[in-house]
Write a protein that holds these residues in place. Structure first.
Motif, short mmCIF file in Angstrom:
data_model
loop_
_atom_site.label_atom_id
_atom_site.label_comp_id
_atom_site.label_asym_id
_atom_site.label_seq_id
_atom_site.Cartn_x
_atom_site.Cartn_y
_atom_site.Cartn_z
N THR A 97 0.84 -1.19 0.00
CA THR A 97 0.00 0.00 0.00
C THR A 97 0.88 1.24 0.00
O THR A 97 1.68 1.44 0.91
CB THR A 97 -0.91 0.01 1.24
N VAL A 98 0.75 2.06 -1.04
CA VAL A 98 1.53 3.30 -1.19
C VAL A 98 0.58 4.48 -1.06
O VAL A 98 -0.41 4.57 -1.79
CB VAL A 98 2.24 3.34 -2.56
N ALA A 99 0.87 5.38 -0.14
CA ALA A 99 0.00 6.53 0.11
C ALA A 99 0.74 7.82 -0.22
O ALA A 99 1.85 8.06 0.26
CB ALA A 99 -0.46 6.57 1.57
N MET A 100 0.12 8.65 -1.07
CA MET A 100 0.63 9.97 -1.39
C MET A 100 0.12 10.96 -0.34
O MET A 100 -1.07 11.00 -0.05
CB MET A 100 0.14 10.41 -2.77
N ALA A 150 -1.13 -1.05 -4.33
CA ALA A 150 -2.31 -0.17 -4.31
C ALA A 150 -1.87 1.24 -3.99
O ALA A 150 -1.08 1.47 -3.06
CB ALA A 150 -3.32 -0.66 -3.27
N PHE A 151 -2.36 2.20 -4.76
CA PHE A 151 -2.00 3.60 -4.61
C PHE A 151 -3.18 4.38 -4.03
O PHE A 151 -4.31 4.28 -4.53
CB PHE A 151 -1.59 4.21 -5.95
N GLY A 180 -1.51 0.10 8.40
CA GLY A 180 -1.37 -0.87 7.32
C GLY A 180 -0.65 -0.34 6.11
O GLY A 180 -0.41 -1.08 5.16
N VAL A 181 -0.30 0.95 6.10
CA VAL A 181 0.41 1.54 4.97
C VAL A 181 1.84 1.03 4.93
O VAL A 181 2.53 1.00 5.96
CB VAL A 181 0.38 3.08 5.06
N ASP A 182 2.30 0.63 3.75
CA ASP A 182 3.65 0.09 3.60
C ASP A 182 4.66 1.12 3.13
O ASP A 182 5.86 0.93 3.31
CB ASP A 182 3.63 -1.05 2.58
N ALA A 183 4.20 2.19 2.49
CA ALA A 183 5.13 3.18 1.96
C ALA A 183 4.41 4.52 1.84
O ALA A 183 3.23 4.58 1.52
CB ALA A 183 5.65 2.76 0.58
#
Length: 713
Positions: free
Chosen positions: A401-404, A491-492, A512-515
């Motif tokens: 999971t990639v979050a901006m 997932a973005f 749960g965010v991975d990056a």
């Protein structure tokens, strides 16, 4: 004196003056009436048009170098003008106020992000060498010294001119002046064919190898040979009569060597012609401020290395997956969900969902094919609107999971769109990764509504502000496969950090965010004068307290041993606004890498750290200081700024994939030399990629095969 190459503007009774608005080298804006003369091309192979101009408000005489609307639609032509502007501005910043500034054209202003971009210069000095027939021996010495000094100054900035020729070098009786700045390239960049024999070096003419400052030494020697003899020299070897011209033979004999490796550098040639000149130049130039920034960056890394990597169990969706129950985070309602064969659907010919019954489908190939196109209805949150999850998203282990992160209008949407487009264009293939869409229908919609309009030059609409309960917006998901056949969903999410509220759902999502990718808007962070115009257009001000979204996200995440331990990239976005500002100019002009070099990643991080440290303040560096594994990057989603709702030459992304490459490497999806943590820290062990069989999904040879527990259900 001013050359007659630049005709006088129309006199009284001629056409009325035009309105001209442009940016000064200081970054300030100027608007004035202008009268222009007839235009011409200095070189028929180049797109630039040249004409003389007079600014009516003070009568200042200028030379305008511009592109027609037709030529400006060509990204290659714009790139040349950008190169010329960037070189002229860099030399202005470096040499302004010194005696050496006269060796180059003096830039007056520029306007590049428009349908007909242009530069303004002070009038040139002297006459092109191609028009000179006689020069005294003393003048030849001074001319040679000046020309080599100009090359030495460029070389000191990692630049080399590919366009030294009798047409681009001028002499006014006292000093030389080198034009043709559109030909400048970075030392070490791949050579591209440029120029004409004999003035371009043999390697340059063939486009072989990497650009070298000694290429320009060859060109200088050829210009001097023609100036002395009145004729051009051979294109690939020393002139046969060189010994007859004793001074030229004594000072520049080796400059005619067919191979760059056998020629002197500009500094070595200058030392023969004018000893101690290079030393005097070094003393006259401003001191480099970067050592202090480098020391601060290295000290920050040492502090973070003192904090061991977190070893406590993760929480939320991550913990559930690691405990082996196969749960993943629903990208819509942000609740935990797992594959349930009783809740599967497929679409019919009218694109309506209908239940999928797998009973009776015993053919493995057919069953897997049906499952790839199936979706599962998510009922984890009954209050959330009806939504469906593609089955592949649930069958390959926990998604990455990639979050901006960033407040609205920072350019996150454009950056993420171009990042995903770069992946689907094959940008990860040099790193051993291929992609598939998780949901082909959803991906086609993303391409149709986001990627294609942006590539065609349309400014994307701002995404609606997230509500208090909608702190994260799912954007897209892809399946990445490495060269060993392992598949990982990615997932973005667009994270509206300023809208996060202290709810269990928000905390569960963040855990749960991975990056994380923090996007820095230079107009908000950097009080540089060249950004004043952008701030005025957008109605924003410099915020020394940093991005509110950054602080909100960082404050919600728990620390382990004093540091957060989620792999993170900080991106200085909209970097085209600073494409002529060191160190941004150096990184934006670099070609896309085909391997991940930890030293290069750290060098870029160090440069961005120094820029933010000098101009933005500690609040903007908080993600780097707080998060243990964090790299910093420079990127531009569009390559230029919009003009009346469009990007005049289309949106040309630069370095949009590099932040994601670093994150994938820190997660073990991309191999790097040595330890993967070397990207961010230079040492310490990296995290490992959890294979599907350890994340609750048995590895049966085909990851699409359902688990035994689900099959029995």
């Amino acid at each position: 004196m001013t050359s007659t190459l630049y005709p006088q503007p129309e006199g009284p009774g001629g056409p009325p003056p035009d309105k001209l608005t442009f940016t000064l080298p200081s970054g300030r804006r100027r608007a004035t009436q202008v009268r222009v003369g007839r235009e011409f091309r200095r070189d028929r192979l180049l797109p630039q048009l040249i004409r003389k101009a007079v600014l009516d408000d003070d009568g200042q005489q200028c030379v305008q170098v511009r592109l027609s609307a037709k030529d400006a639609a060509n990204p290659a032509a714009r790139a040349l003008l950008d190169t010329e502007a960037g070189t002229a501005l860099h030399l202005h910043q470096l040499l302004g106020g010194t005696e050496y500034a006269a060796l180059f054209p003096r830039i007056v202003g520029h306007e590049l992000d428009t349908a007909e971009p242009f530069l303004l210069y002070a009038p040139p000095r002297g006459t092109p060498v191609e028009r000179l027939h006689v020069m005294s021996a003393t003048d030849q010495e001074h001319f040679t010294r000046d020309l080599l000094l100009a090359l030495h100054l460029l070389d000191g900035q990692g630049l080399v001119s590919r366009g030294v020729s009798p047409a681009t070098v001028r002499w006014d009786g006292a000093k030389a002046q080198l034009w043709g700045l559109e030909s400048v390239t970075r030392t070490g960049a791949p050579r591209r064919p440029w120029g004409r024999a004999p003035f371009c070096a043999p390697e340059q003419r063939r486009g072989e190898g990497l650009a070298d400052s000694r290429d320009a030494v060859w060109s200088t020697a050829q210009v001097l040979y023609q100036l002395v003899t009145g004729r051009p020299g051979p294109a690939d070897r020393p002139p046969p009569d060189l010994a007859e011209h004793r001074k030229l033979d004594r000072t520049l004999q080796d400059a005619f060597a067919p191979r760059a490796a056998d020629r002197p550098t500009p500094a070595q040639a200058l030392d023969v012609v004018a000893p101690d000149t290079a030393r005097r130049v070094r003393l006259a130039l401003p001191a480099d401020e970067s050592p202090t920034d480098q020391e601060a960056f290295d000290a920050a890394l040492r502090r973070k290395r003192q904090h061991p990597r977190a070893d406590r169990p993760r929480q939320g969706a991550a913990a559930e997956a690691e405990r082996g129950n196969g749960e993943v985070l629903c990208p819509y309602c942000l609740e935990n969900i797992r594959l349930d064969l009783t809740k599967l659907f497929v679409t019919d010919s009218r694109m309506q969902y209908k239940p999928l019954n797998l009973k009776g489908i015993n053919n493995t190939v057919r069953r897997n094919d049906i499952m790839r196109g199936a979706v599962q209805k998510c009922v984890a949150d009954p209050a959330f609107p009806e939504h469906f999850i593609p089955v592949p998203y649930l069958t390959y282990g926990r998604p990455l999971t990639v979050a901006m992160v960033g407040q609205s209008s920072t350019g996150k949407s454009h950056l993420l769109t171009q990042m995903i487009a770069a992946i689907t264009d094959g940008g990860l293939e040099p790193f051993g990764l291929t992609w598939q869409s998780v949901n082909p229908e959803q991906h086609a919609k993303f391409v149709r509504e986001r990627v294609q309009p942006l590539r065609n030059g349309k400014v994307l609409d701002h995404t609606a502000a997230l509500g208090l309960d909608d702190f994260a917006r799912f954007v897209e998901s892809l399946l990445l496969t490495d060269d060993r056949g392992r598949v990982r969903p990615v997932a973005f999410f667009d994270l509206g950090g300023e809208d996060l509220v202290r709810t269990d759902a928000a905390l569960r999502f963040l855990l749960g965010v991975d990056a994380l990718i923090f996007v820095v808007d230079p107009a908000l962070a950097l009080p540089l004068p060249q950004l004043h115009h952008a701030r005025e257009r957008w109605g924003v001000e410099v915020n020394p307290d940093g991005d509110l979204a950054f602080g909100t996200v960082l404050d919600r995440l728990p620390k382990d041993g004093g540091c957060l331990d989620v792999p993170t990239a900080v991106v200085l976005g909209k970097a085209d606004l600073l494409r002529f500002q060191p160190p941004v100019d150096r990184w934006l002009s670099r070609p896309a890498p085909n391997s991940l070099d930890p030293d290069a990643v750290r060098a870029e991080s160090r440069d961005v750290y120094g820029l933010l440290r000098r101009h933005a303040g500690p609040a903007w560096l908080r993600p780097f200081e707080t998060i243990r594994r964090c790299t910093l990057h420079i990127a531009s989603a569009t390559g230029s700024q919009e003009d009346r709702g469009r990007y005049p030459a289309g949106a040309g992304p630069r370095r949009v994939l590099e932040p994601l490459l670093a994150l994938l490497a820190m997660h073990g999806l991309i191999p790097v030399p040595g330890d993967r943590d070397a990207l961010a820290l230079g040492e310490t062990p990296a995290i490992e990629w959890t294979p599907p069989e350890q994340a609750g999904v048995p590895d049966s040879g085909d990851p699409m095969r359902p688990t035994e527990r689900n099959r029995s259900e």
